[in-house]
Design a protein around this motif. Structure first.
Motif, PDB file in Angstrom:
ATOM      1  N   ALA A   1       0.849  -1.187   0.000  1.00 48.21           N
ATOM      2  CA  ALA A   1       0.000   0.000   0.000  1.00 48.21           C
ATOM      3  C   ALA A   1       0.891   1.246   0.000  1.00 48.21           C
ATOM      4  N   ILE A   2       0.253   2.388  -0.015  1.00 45.76           N
ATOM      5  CA  ILE A   2       0.978   3.652  -0.066  1.00 45.76           C
ATOM      6  C   ILE A   2       2.029   3.724   1.041  1.00 45.76           C
ATOM      7  N   SER A   3       1.676   3.339   2.251  1.00 50.66           N
ATOM      8  CA  SER A   3       2.605   3.489   3.376  1.00 50.66           C
ATOM      9  C   SER A   3       3.879   2.675   3.186  1.00 50.66           C
ATOM     10  N   SER A   4       3.769   1.435   2.744  1.00 49.32           N
ATOM     11  CA  SER A   4       4.976   0.622   2.578  1.00 49.32           C
ATOM     12  C   SER A   4       5.786   1.051   1.351  1.00 49.32           C
ATOM     13  N   LEU A   5       5.126   1.474   0.298  1.00 46.73           N
ATOM     14  CA  LEU A   5       5.835   1.986  -0.878  1.00 46.73           C
ATOM     15  C   LEU A   5       6.596   3.259  -0.516  1.00 46.73           C
ATOM     16  N   ASN A   6       5.925   4.126   0.208  1.00 40.65           N
ATOM     17  CA  ASN A   6       6.515   5.374   0.663  1.00 40.65           C
ATOM     18  C   ASN A   6       7.739   5.093   1.533  1.00 40.65           C
ATOM     19  N   GLY A   7       7.604   4.150   2.447  1.00 44.94           N
ATOM     20  CA  GLY A   7       8.719   3.789   3.311  1.00 44.94           C
ATOM     21  C   GLY A   7       9.903   3.239   2.541  1.00 44.94           C
ATOM     22  N   ALA A   8       9.638   2.416   1.537  1.00 40.97           N
ATOM     23  CA  ALA A   8      10.715   1.837   0.731  1.00 40.97           C
ATOM     24  C   ALA A   8      11.486   2.924  -0.008  1.00 40.97           C
ATOM     25  N   LEU A   9      10.771   3.896  -0.561  1.00 34.20           N
ATOM     26  CA  LEU A   9      11.440   4.975  -1.279  1.00 34.20           C
ATOM     27  C   LEU A   9      12.236   5.873  -0.342  1.00 34.20           C
ATOM     28  N   TYR A  10      11.690   6.119   0.843  1.00 29.86           N
ATOM     29  CA  TYR A  10      12.419   6.951   1.798  1.00 29.86           C
ATOM     30  C   TYR A  10      13.693   6.242   2.277  1.00 29.86           C
ATOM     31  N   LYS A  11      13.625   4.940   2.458  1.00 31.20           N
ATOM     32  CA  LYS A  11      14.826   4.191   2.849  1.00 31.20           C
ATOM     33  C   LYS A  11      15.910   4.296   1.771  1.00 31.20           C
TER      34      LYS A  11
ATOM     35  N   ASN B   1      12.604  13.832   3.831  1.00 30.88           N
ATOM     36  CA  ASN B   1      11.685  13.594   4.935  1.00 30.88           C
ATOM     37  C   ASN B   1      10.381  14.361   4.709  1.00 30.88           C
ATOM     38  N   THR B   2      10.477  15.555   4.170  1.00 26.91           N
ATOM     39  CA  THR B   2       9.281  16.354   3.894  1.00 26.91           C
ATOM     40  C   THR B   2       8.407  15.684   2.840  1.00 26.91           C
ATOM     41  N   VAL B   3       9.016  15.156   1.783  1.00 30.32           N
ATOM     42  CA  VAL B   3       8.264  14.442   0.742  1.00 30.32           C
ATOM     43  C   VAL B   3       7.603  13.216   1.357  1.00 30.32           C
ATOM     44  N   GLN B   4       8.343  12.473   2.146  1.00 29.93           N
ATOM     45  CA  GLN B   4       7.814  11.268   2.781  1.00 29.93           C
ATOM     46  C   GLN B   4       6.609  11.601   3.659  1.00 29.93           C
ATOM     47  N   LYS B   5       6.687  12.685   4.409  1.00 34.84           N
ATOM     48  CA  LYS B   5       5.568  13.093   5.270  1.00 34.84           C
ATOM     49  C   LYS B   5       4.357  13.517   4.436  1.00 34.84           C
ATOM     50  N   GLN B   6       4.592  14.202   3.321  1.00 35.78           N
ATOM     51  CA  GLN B   6       3.483  14.628   2.472  1.00 35.78           C
ATOM     52  C   GLN B   6       2.776  13.424   1.868  1.00 35.78           C
TER      53      GLN B   6
ATOM     54  N   GLY C   1      -3.119   9.026   4.009  1.00 40.48           N
ATOM     55  CA  GLY C   1      -4.122   9.074   5.063  1.00 40.48           C
ATOM     56  C   GLY C   1      -5.445   9.627   4.568  1.00 40.48           C
ATOM     57  N   LEU C   2      -5.390  10.653   3.750  1.00 42.43           N
ATOM     58  CA  LEU C   2      -6.606  11.221   3.171  1.00 42.43           C
ATOM     59  C   LEU C   2      -7.299  10.198   2.286  1.00 42.43           C
TER      60      LEU C   2
END
Length: 134
Positions: free
Chosen positions: A64-74, A86-91, A97-98
């Motif tokens: 899902a979005i959260s795990s994909l986002n985490g993989a890219l941030y790593k 970090n700002t992109v990851q938070k956005q 979430g929305l």
């Protein structure tokens, strides 16, 4: 050859996503902000999946979005993906979430979801695609 097919495929996908985001903006303009958020979230998730696939960091299963986002941030933290701060990851987390709130009906009244947040999400997803998919 030399990744050209992938580049052409990404550009064609970005064009198709642009059409879906146009539909989302049309819905938003007509007062249908919940379906607009759902469409934007689907485009975001697929874009993240494509970027992860290209960078060979796609999480196992049906991420899902959260795990994909985490993989890219790593990858960014490891110095392998510039610009995914970090700002992109938070956005991305906020947009995810929305999207989840809309898709899982995590609200009492449709007005609990701010149409202005959906508008900002649409603009941000377009920008994300332009930076990372084309």
């Amino acid at each position: 050859a030399d990744g050209l097919l992938s580049t052409v495929r990404d550009i064609a996908t970005a064009d198709a996503f642009d059409d879906v985001l146009d539909q989302a903006e049309h819905l938003l303009g007509r007062g249908y902000h919940l379906p607009a958020a759902a469409l934007a979230g689907a485009v975001l998730e697929d874009t993240l999946r494509r970027v992860c696939t290209r960078l060979k960091c796609l999480p196992k299963g049906t991420p899902a979005i959260s795990s994909l986002n985490g993989a890219l941030y790593k990858l960014h933290q490891a110095g392998q993906f510039d610009g995914y701060t970090n700002t992109v990851q938070k956005q991305i987390t906020a947009w995810g979430g929305l999207r989840n709130d809309v898709d899982h009906h995590n609200f009492t009244n449709p007005d609990d979801i701010d149409p202005h947040d959906v508008k900002r999400m649409l603009e941000g997803v377009r920008d994300f695609i332009a930076k990372h998919l084309t």
